[in-house]
Design a protein around this motif. Structure first.
Motif, PDB file in Angstrom:
ATOM      1  N   PHE A 149       0.834  -1.207   0.000  1.00 38.02           N
ATOM      2  CA  PHE A 149       0.000   0.000   0.000  1.00 38.02           C
ATOM      3  C   PHE A 149       0.868   1.256   0.000  1.00 38.02           C
ATOM      4  O   PHE A 149       0.584   2.214  -0.728  1.00 38.02           O
ATOM      5  CB  PHE A 149      -0.942   0.001   1.210  1.00 38.02           C
ATOM      6  N   ALA A 150       1.923   1.268   0.811  1.00 39.33           N
ATOM      7  CA  ALA A 150       2.769   2.459   0.917  1.00 39.33           C
ATOM      8  C   ALA A 150       3.470   2.780  -0.400  1.00 39.33           C
ATOM      9  O   ALA A 150       3.676   3.954  -0.736  1.00 39.33           O
ATOM     10  CB  ALA A 150       3.796   2.261   2.025  1.00 39.33           C
ATOM     11  N   SER A 151       3.817   1.751  -1.163  1.00 41.53           N
ATOM     12  CA  SER A 151       4.520   1.960  -2.434  1.00 41.53           C
ATOM     13  C   SER A 151       3.578   2.353  -3.569  1.00 41.53           C
ATOM     14  O   SER A 151       4.027   2.756  -4.643  1.00 41.53           O
ATOM     15  CB  SER A 151       5.261   0.684  -2.835  1.00 41.53           C
ATOM     16  N   GLY A 152       2.274   2.225  -3.343  1.00 44.97           N
ATOM     17  CA  GLY A 152       1.302   2.500  -4.399  1.00 44.97           C
ATOM     18  C   GLY A 152       0.995   1.296  -5.269  1.00 44.97           C
ATOM     19  O   GLY A 152       0.208   1.396  -6.217  1.00 44.97           O
ATOM     20  N   GLU A 153       1.590   0.155  -4.941  1.00 43.91           N
ATOM     21  CA  GLU A 153       1.415  -1.034  -5.760  1.00 43.91           C
ATOM     22  C   GLU A 153      -0.039  -1.508  -5.793  1.00 43.91           C
ATOM     23  O   GLU A 153      -0.510  -2.046  -6.799  1.00 43.91           O
ATOM     24  CB  GLU A 153       2.311  -2.155  -5.214  1.00 43.91           C
ATOM     25  N   THR A 154      -0.753  -1.307  -4.702  1.00 46.45           N
ATOM     26  CA  THR A 154      -2.156  -1.744  -4.654  1.00 46.45           C
ATOM     27  C   THR A 154      -3.106  -0.740  -5.291  1.00 46.45           C
ATOM     28  O   THR A 154      -4.260  -1.058  -5.548  1.00 46.45           O
ATOM     29  CB  THR A 154      -2.605  -1.968  -3.199  1.00 46.45           C
ATOM     30  N   GLY A 155      -2.625   0.466  -5.500  1.00 52.23           N
ATOM     31  CA  GLY A 155      -3.501   1.520  -6.003  1.00 52.23           C
ATOM     32  C   GLY A 155      -4.298   2.151  -4.878  1.00 52.23           C
ATOM     33  O   GLY A 155      -3.961   2.019  -3.697  1.00 52.23           O
TER      34      GLY A 155
END
Length: 372
Positions: A149-155
């Protein structure tokens, strides 16, 4: 041996001195974690002096204290673990803080928001390390989900489906001090285990529950040793988050066959993640194409998740391992470190505010905003 090496002292620092208040199941868990962190278990106090003596023998703790006051007066104790019934937490944790000791206090931090505020403020003013065991944060795959989540991978977070189900109060013959509001507080099921569920969701996603609409049920108003019970056996909650996500939560201590099933499905615009505390060795990552199971394997995890891996993949880790990691990070904070994700009294206050809003909503039948 050279002359210079003979003159250099390499004395190890003294182990942290630990005191435990309470002698039940959670005292056992805390004592194991303290021992794993190589602390010195100095003493324990309990509801009665004779119970403290019995607890010291059962837990392998050096001494027994006749009262909390005697325990916190011992100069050999640096940190106190409070593991007593909920209604005692505020008074006891405050006494520890006022004695200048560090404190680990079981959740709920307090049975009222006002007391939780008082404790969080006192800990901040005293400059002591004060933590609450939201230990599910310390499963390696929870940290892996958080990193995604923090990396934006989940959107962007879209929906939440969470539950925490147990069956230890399934029957009217099942009983415990927690059913009594005088000992456990206004809320039982939600304050006891729903607080873990919300903390986990907010910790992983970085988003916060902002509004709730809840309904609650007390299936048994009388049990083996208690009558006129008002605390809830189950709660269903619709939630909205500050970031615009919506979701549902189900919390029950009367769900047949479920022993300790904390389950979260967090759906983002790019992928979903699912963590099941009863099956903590894999994290399900759902995608439109190419869903996968991520194993608890340090070689495949983000650094913050990998650091919590204590056994090779295929050798299961569980609840006590997570608790051990929480206590180790607490003791590291006492030593001056600042471990990422360590749940402190501010997080305990946050849980009290969410629980208060849930019960207020269930009693009023209306949506309730959660205080920031």
């Amino acid at each position: 041996m050279t002359e210079s090496s003979e003159s250099v002292s390499h004395a190890m620092p003294a182990p942290l001195g630990v005191g435990i208040v309470g002698g039940g199941f959670m005292a056992t868990v805390h004592s194991r974690a303290a021992r794993a962190a190589r602390a010195h278990l100095v003493g324990v106090s309990s509801s009665r002096p004779e119970r403290a003596v019995a607890a010291a023998a059962e837990l392998g703790i050096d001494g027994a204290f006749a009262s909390l006051e005697e325990l916190i007066a011992d100069p050999g104790i640096d940190v106190v673990h409070v593991t007593t019934p909920n209604a005692l937490h505020a008074e006891q944790a405050l006494a520890v803080i006022e004695a200048g000791k560090h404190v680990v206090c079981e959740k709920p931090l307090a049975t009222t928001v006002a007391d939780a505020v008082r404790l969080a403020d006192a800990a901040a003013s005293a400059g002591v390390t004060a933590t609450v065991p939201f230990v599910y944060r310390f499963h390696p795959l929870v940290r892996e989900a958080r990193a995604r989540f923090a990396s934006g991978e989940t959107g962007r977070l879209l929906t939440i489906a969470g539950s925490y189900l147990q069956d230890w109060l399934l029957d009217s013959a099942d009983d415990n001090w927690r059913v009594d509001s005088a000992a456990g507080g206004r809320s039982r099921a939600f304050a006891d285990i729903g607080s873990h569920l919300v903390d986990l969701i907010e910790f992983v996603t970085g988003d916060r529950v902002s509004r709730v609409a809840a309904t609650k049920r007390t299936f048994f108003d009388s049990r083996a040793e208690h009558a006129a019970i008002t605390t809830e056996d189950a709660v269903a909650v619709a939630v909205q988050t500050a970031g615009g996500a919506i979701g549902t939560l189900l919390v029950s201590q009367a769900a047949a066959g479920r022993k300790n099933r904390l389950h979260v499905e967090l759906s983002g615009s790019a992928e979903s993640v699912v963590f099941d505390q009863e099956q903590p060795e894999t994290l399900w990552v759902g995608r439109r194409r190419g869903s996968l199971l991520v194993p608890r394997d340090a070689d495949q995890l983000q650094p913050d998740a990998a650091r919590l891996v204590t056994t090779p993949a295929g050798h299961p880790q569980g609840y006590q391992d997570a608790f051990n990691a929480f206590v180790a990070d607490t003791y590291a904070a006492i030593a001056g470190d600042d471990p990422d994700g360590l749940p402190r009294f501010a997080d305990g206050l946050r849980a009290a505010r969410v629980s208060d809003a849930v019960i207020e909503s269930a009693e009023s039948g209306a949506w309730v905003d959660v205080a920031a």
